[in-house]
Design an enzyme around this catalytic site. Structure first.
Site, PDB file in Angstrom:
ATOM      1  N   SER A 219       0.839  -1.196   0.000  1.00 43.34           N
ATOM      2  CA  SER A 219       0.000   0.000   0.000  1.00 43.34           C
ATOM      3  C   SER A 219       0.874   1.247   0.000  1.00 43.34           C
ATOM      4  CB  SER A 219      -0.904   0.024   1.247  1.00 43.34           C
ATOM      5  OG  SER A 219      -1.643  -1.158   1.366  1.00 43.34           O
ATOM      6  N   ASP A 289      11.305  -7.462  10.254  1.00 39.45           N
ATOM      7  CA  ASP A 289      11.450  -8.908  10.418  1.00 39.45           C
ATOM      8  C   ASP A 289      10.995  -9.272  11.823  1.00 39.45           C
ATOM      9  OD1 ASP A 289      12.147 -11.532  10.510  1.00 39.45           O
ATOM     10  OD2 ASP A 289      14.308 -11.204  10.548  1.00 39.45           O
ATOM     11  N   ASP A 292      10.064 -15.393  12.433  1.00 37.29           N
ATOM     12  CA  ASP A 292      11.370 -16.056  12.336  1.00 37.29           C
ATOM     13  C   ASP A 292      11.261 -17.571  12.256  1.00 37.29           C
ATOM     14  OD1 ASP A 292      12.946 -13.709  12.428  1.00 37.29           O
ATOM     15  OD2 ASP A 292      12.673 -13.591  14.591  1.00 37.29           O
TER      16      ASP A 292
END
Length: 747
Positions: A219, A289, A292
């Site tokens: 977006s 991040d 994991d």
């Protein structure tokens, strides 16, 4: 890290092929699944209760078919909100919950069983029922109203036949609590999940490895401070790039202070992208991040029990049996049972180099549902950030603006603390306790932009380090795991349009959102022209490509429906992309940087020859206006559409976001078509001005209704293609003269 150890056993040796499946497929039923009572529930008692609640709800449809729902309480408003959504597209509501509950195979057959298994590794209905029982009372009321609104719709529309879910239960919203398209769970590759639980090895698909040319999901969001607007009012651009018809545009108010407008993902009772009179929020898919993989070393004892190494000790592997149903070719149901595995890091989803890979992600459905609803009632940045303190947003950045003139850029609040010396972009060694998550970051420790001096902030699914120009967070101040997205061509384009003026109005912000400049081609095309210029005069490509190169040499790198250069550039870019995707991945570079810095002149020229040949083959010439190729078509209400060159469609001038277009239209050829048809990109688009009196403009791809016989099925298509946003009717007086129908649910 991700290497085999002597005492680690491969999953194939342990499970012996298909032995990981507790049982195969056994037919159990025919016809429609029962799944308990029908929507009418316990005779007339539920129906009477639903009718009493419906009496406290009013739905007003404006002249675009947008529902404005008013309830006495928040729960009444949710009841009406869900009823109105079901009126517009019950099919999409049910499908979203088939996906989120891990029951899609019950409708679509065994091919969906692995998607269901992936979901059920993280979502357990019995656990969600316990969570529901322990929820705050106010939230349980909303969840009950959610179920009641949908069940009342089914009870009053007997012609609607659900594929699977004949009765909605109030705990179900906990399975689908955040609202973003896709979500963290979709990072688990289905090919590897299937291979693991079938006891075999299989390579990842090219799509899973990111090698295919595909429209970026994501977006754009922009927030502009009063100092950079003509009238001294904060502005917000809401520009989600999703699959088309993914959300319902609604206005929902109550006597308990709810007054929110925007886009709700089908089946959810909160506005996900939107605004109230005081605050507005736009979510963009984040590159942080916070999901994991942990490589586990598996040890099997003499008794056959499995453990995994953790520090100097062994811990038992957790096992769980998951039973899934799927529709057979004959229309009945069959079942498959899976024995699944998990460590404290998360469920096991695949194997790599002899290690089992556990997948860790946010799984906080109660907090996520609270955060998603409560932010719709915030009044300023302080109250918004207080709600964000629930730390249950994991996949999205936020662009924020308020009537107080505040603007902000925030990264996801669910952010595990980790040792930065480990590279969490790859599986880390699960046997090393130092790789574990160590709690969550405080909100203050996250990269953010709040009321920057430069007067604006943005995100285009790129890194946070340019979010506010010179006032952006600095990468060197944060661990590496705060970004794995890097830059993309929309980032420089956003900076370009935001830096162009200090007197923004709603209209000039709309114009910026549809600015035609394509930053990727502005960078790449001059290299192609230079490659042609260097060819010897007697080279066959010199004459063969003279016309196409001349067209691109004179191009201003701006899209339009009439532009033949846009068509040629897009076809050239796609031809150049495909053969270099693996090399870019191997080099650890973004595709755009690799194409600009590593592509060779012969590769650039060969791709141009392929592009001209494709255009000539499909359209009779390499000089084809872009609008003749790039089309919007909505033939029916099916979730997966079938496109047809012989059926009506309209031209769309903007391109894929891959090339830097802020206005995104993800289109391609389909079986039997030569034209490109869009299925994703700009969907619900809005610009909001937070003055003493709020003003807003919006457009939705196609229209508000999913029913082809509705006048609102495709009534916004031309406005969508032209970037012609319509005024939003936010206040009751705005609706005067624009009311199509006003009614109670069930009438």
């Amino acid at each position: 890290m991700d290497h085999a150890q002597n005492d680690g056993l491969s999953r194939r040796r342990i499970l012996g092929g298909a032995a990981g499946l507790a049982a195969g497929a056994a037919a159990v039923a025919a016809g429609l699944p029962t799944g308990g009572a029908t929507a009418a529930g316990k005779g007339g008692s539920d129906l009477a209760r639903w009718r009493r609640q419906a009496a406290h709800v009013t739905i007003t449809r404006d002249d675009w078919g947008i529902p404005h729902v008013t309830g006495r309480t928040d729960a009444d408003a949710v009841f009406g909100m869900m009823y109105a959504q079901a009126e517009d597209d019950f099919n999409r509501i049910e499908r979203n919950y088939l996906v989120s509950l891990g029951r899609l195979a019950e409708a679509e057959g065994e091919s969906a069983i692995w998607q269901d298994l992936r979901q059920r590794l993280f979502i357990d209905p019995e656990t969600l029922k316990r969570y529901y029982a322990a929820c705050p009372a106010w939230l349980r009321k909303l969840m009950q109203a959610w179920a009641d609104g949908l069940n009342y719709y089914l009870a009053t529309h007997p012609e609607v036949r659900p594929r699977v879910i004949t009765r909605f239960e109030p705990w179900m919203p906990l399975s689908f609590s955040e609202g973003s398209i896709g979500g963290d769970i979709e990072r688990v590759p289905l090919s590897q999940l299937q291979a693991f639980y079938e006891g075999r090895s299989a390579p990842m698909t090219d799509e899973e490895r990111g090698l295919l040319f595909r429209e970026p999901s994501g977006s754009n969001g922009m927030a502009i401070a009063p100092s950079h607007t003509r009238d001294g009012h904060a502005l917000l651009l809401i520009n989600p790039h999703t699959s088309f018809f993914f959300r319902s545009e609604q206005h929902v108010t109550s006597g308990e202070g709810l007054d929110v407008y925007g886009a709700a993902t089908w089946g959810q009772f909160f506005i996900y992208q939107g605004f109230n009179a005081h605050t507005g929020w736009m979510h963009t898919s984040s590159g942080v991040d916070n999901v994991d993989e942990f490589a586990e070393t598996i040890v099997t004892g003499p008794d056959g029990r499995r453990s995994y190494r953790y520090g100097t000790r062994l811990r038992p592997v957790t096992t769980k049996t998951i039973t899934l149903s799927y529709r057979t070719a004959e229309g009945g149901l069959a079942r498959r049972r899976f024995t699944t595995y998990a460590t404290h890091h998360g469920p096991i989803v695949r194997e790599a180099d002899g290690k089992w890979i556990a997948f860790a992600l946010m799984n906080r459905p109660v907090e996520a549902l609270q955060q998603s609803f409560l932010r719709t009632k915030t009044r300023d940045y302080a109250s918004y950030i207080a709600v964000a303190g629930l730390k249950a947003n994991s996949s999205n950045n936020t662009l924020f603006a308020s009537a107080k003139g505040e603007i902000a850029f925030l990264v996801p609040q669910f952010m595990p603390v980790r040792e930065d010396r480990f590279d969490y972009r790859k599986p880390v060694d699960g046997s090393d306790p130092e790789t574990d998550w160590h709690g969550l970051h405080t909100l203050r420790s996250l990269p953010q932009v709040v009321n920057p001096r430069n007067g604006w902030t943005f995100n285009t699914n790129n890194w946070p380090w340019t979010a506010a120009g010179p006032d952006s967070p600095r990468a060197e101040d944060y661990p590496r795991y705060f970004d794995q997205a890097g830059e993309n061509p929309r980032g420089p384009q956003a900076i370009r349009v935001l830096s162009a003026r200090t007197d923004f109005t709603p209209q000039t912000l709309i114009e910026a959102a549809f600015d035609r400049y394509l930053t990727a081609f502005a960078r790449l095309v001059p290299q192609l022209v230079a490659a042609w210029d260097k060819l010897p005069d007697d080279d066959p490509q010199k004459s063969a490509l003279a016309g196409p190169v001349g067209l691109l040499r004179d191009w201003d790198h701006r899209w339009s429906a009439e532009s033949t250069a846009t068509s040629l550039a897009v076809f050239w870019g796609e031809a150049l992309w495909a053969p270099l995707a693996q090399a870019a991945r191997d080099a650890g570079m973004s595709m755009w940087d690799y194409l600009a810095e590593r592509a060779t002149d012969p590769q650039r020229l060969t791709a141009l020859a392929e592009a001209t040949n494709r255009l000539t083959q499909d359209f009779g010439s390499w000089q084809v206006p872009w609008g003749e190729i790039n089309r919007f078509q909505r033939n029916d209400g099916a979730i997966t559409q079938t496109f047809d060159d012989a059926k009506p469609s309209i031209p769309v001038p903007f391109t894929s976001a891959q090339w830097g277009s802020l206005a995104s239209f993800g289109a391609r050829r389909y079986p039997g078509t030569k034209r490109y048809y869009g299925t994703s990109g700009n969907s619900f688009v809005a610009v909001v001005e937070f003055g003493p009196r709020l003003r807003a403009w919006a457009v939705t791809a196609g229209g508000a209704s999913g029913h082809p016989d509705s006048p609102h099925f495709n009534d916004q298509a031309e406005r969508y293609a032209n970037g012609d946003l319509r005024p939003v009717y936010f206040y009751p007086e705005d609706l005067k003269g624009h009311i199509e129908r006003r009614y109670k649910p069930g009438q």
